[in-house]
Design a protein around this motif. Sequence first.
Motif, PDB file in Angstrom:
ATOM      1  N   TYR A  50     -46.075  55.594   7.816  1.00 14.07           N
ATOM      2  CA  TYR A  50     -45.216  55.470   6.628  1.00 14.07           C
ATOM      3  C   TYR A  50     -44.432  56.766   6.416  1.00 14.07           C
ATOM      4  O   TYR A  50     -43.230  56.738   6.127  1.00 14.07           O
TER       5      TYR A  50
ATOM      6  N   VAL B 233     -54.803  49.999  10.172  1.00 10.76           N
ATOM      7  CA  VAL B 233     -54.192  50.999   9.281  1.00 10.76           C
ATOM      8  C   VAL B 233     -52.734  51.271   9.653  1.00 10.76           C
ATOM      9  O   VAL B 233     -51.822  51.032   8.859  1.00 10.76           O
TER      10      VAL B 233
ATOM     11  N   LEU C 131     -51.701  48.312   7.357  1.00  9.74           N
ATOM     12  CA  LEU C 131     -51.576  48.819   5.990  1.00  9.74           C
ATOM     13  C   LEU C 131     -50.318  49.649   5.772  1.00  9.74           C
ATOM     14  O   LEU C 131     -49.822  49.738   4.643  1.00  9.74           O
ATOM     15  N   SER C 132     -49.787  50.274   6.840  1.00 11.99           N
ATOM     16  CA  SER C 132     -48.590  51.108   6.655  1.00 11.99           C
ATOM     17  C   SER C 132     -47.373  50.289   6.252  1.00 11.99           C
ATOM     18  O   SER C 132     -46.393  50.838   5.750  1.00 11.99           O
TER      19      SER C 132
ATOM     20  N   ALA D  63     -47.854  48.870  -1.098  1.00  7.49           N
ATOM     21  CA  ALA D  63     -48.833  49.273  -2.111  1.00  7.49           C
ATOM     22  C   ALA D  63     -49.106  50.761  -1.943  1.00  7.49           C
ATOM     23  O   ALA D  63     -48.596  51.414  -1.035  1.00  7.49           O
ATOM     24  N   LEU D  64     -49.944  51.301  -2.818  1.00  6.18           N
ATOM     25  CA  LEU D  64     -50.230  52.731  -2.785  1.00  6.18           C
ATOM     26  C   LEU D  64     -50.898  53.143  -1.483  1.00  6.18           C
ATOM     27  O   LEU D  64     -50.687  54.249  -0.982  1.00  6.18           O
ATOM     28  N   VAL D  65     -51.692  52.245  -0.898  1.00  4.19           N
ATOM     29  CA  VAL D  65     -52.466  52.604   0.284  1.00  4.19           C
ATOM     30  C   VAL D  65     -51.586  52.970   1.468  1.00  4.19           C
ATOM     31  O   VAL D  65     -51.956  53.821   2.285  1.00  4.19           O
ATOM     32  N   ASN D  66     -50.410  52.376   1.582  1.00  2.00           N
ATOM     33  CA  ASN D  66     -49.576  52.670   2.750  1.00  2.00           C
ATOM     34  C   ASN D  66     -49.017  54.086   2.724  1.00  2.00           C
ATOM     35  O   ASN D  66     -48.620  54.621   3.756  1.00  2.00           O
ATOM     36  N   LYS D  67     -49.011  54.713   1.564  1.00  4.27           N
ATOM     37  CA  LYS D  67     -48.499  56.077   1.455  1.00  4.27           C
ATOM     38  C   LYS D  67     -49.449  57.113   2.052  1.00  4.27           C
ATOM     39  O   LYS D  67     -49.090  58.277   2.208  1.00  4.27           O
ATOM     40  N   PHE D  68     -50.657  56.689   2.376  1.00  2.00           N
ATOM     41  CA  PHE D  68     -51.624  57.596   2.997  1.00  2.00           C
ATOM     42  C   PHE D  68     -51.697  57.405   4.508  1.00  2.00           C
ATOM     43  O   PHE D  68     -52.587  57.951   5.154  1.00  2.00           O
ATOM     44  N   THR D  69     -50.779  56.639   5.059  1.00  2.00           N
ATOM     45  CA  THR D  69     -50.749  56.439   6.505  1.00  2.00           C
ATOM     46  C   THR D  69     -49.695  57.340   7.139  1.00  2.00           C
ATOM     47  O   THR D  69     -48.685  57.675   6.515  1.00  2.00           O
TER      48      THR D  69
ATOM     49  N   TYR E 178     -58.774  51.033  14.036  1.00  2.00           N
ATOM     50  CA  TYR E 178     -58.028  51.864  13.088  1.00  2.00           C
ATOM     51  C   TYR E 178     -56.531  51.699  13.301  1.00  2.00           C
ATOM     52  O   TYR E 178     -55.764  51.528  12.336  1.00  2.00           O
TER      53      TYR E 178
END
Length: 264
Positions: free
Chosen positions: A203, A185, A189-190, A194-200, A181
């Motif tokens: 970030y 993540v 991903l952070s 993209a949109l996904v990094n805003k949920f880390t 993880y």
Amino acid sequence: MNRLTMPWDVVRFELRRSFTPARMAMWLVLVAFPIAIIATMRTIANAHLADKLDPADFVEPFGVTLYFLVPEVTCLLGLLLWATPAISTEIEGQTWVYLALRRSGRRMVLFGKYLTAVIWTLSAALVAISASVFLIGTDVMLRMWLVMSALAVLSCLAHAAIFLLIGVVFYRRTMVAAVLYTMVVEYGLSFVPALVNKFTVNYRLRGLLATWMGWEDVRSNAENIFGSEPVSTHLLVLAAITITLLGAALYRVENAEYPTQQEG
């Protein structure tokens, strides 16, 4: 044992148990690592760049480095060692069956272990931040210390909830799942624009760093990394992550059936 005081009894017990040579050595490593890096950078800067740069020019590079060393590295490593194995250590130690028989024992013990992980890791982070900021020695030392300390607190609260949930769900391969993880993540991903990094978590922490330190030029050069949302958005997302995942971990541990060592 009173249900309201039980988590703090767990905290006191776990902290007393942490004063062993091995655990104190881990604490010292977490403290010394960022201090050593900052001290090395400061020595190199003094030796080669002192005549070319104004002291104010050191603030951003040293501040960004300190952020990555403590809220993103020291905090995650400490929580990886303390929060992730909260359940697996009880199963391996054959004490889980006694906790499971107590009314609300599972949730209270898990919450106590969450607080212990936060306190133990945060203590190392704050000592490292204090020493590192002193070594940097800029005219914004107090501001940098306050910002980095606040980010360390938020990092510990949010990441501890994540690692606790991982430990509750993946109790057989806890450390493997937590490391995957972290690498995929929080360190992968952070940074993805993209949109996904805003949920880390990282970030959101980087966005707060740029805003609270007033580094608009840093943000403008790397908006995908430091974000452009207001402080309230970052704080709300971090609070939602912490509360939701901690609640999920407490719910899961209350309803899960873990095997004892004899059954496993």
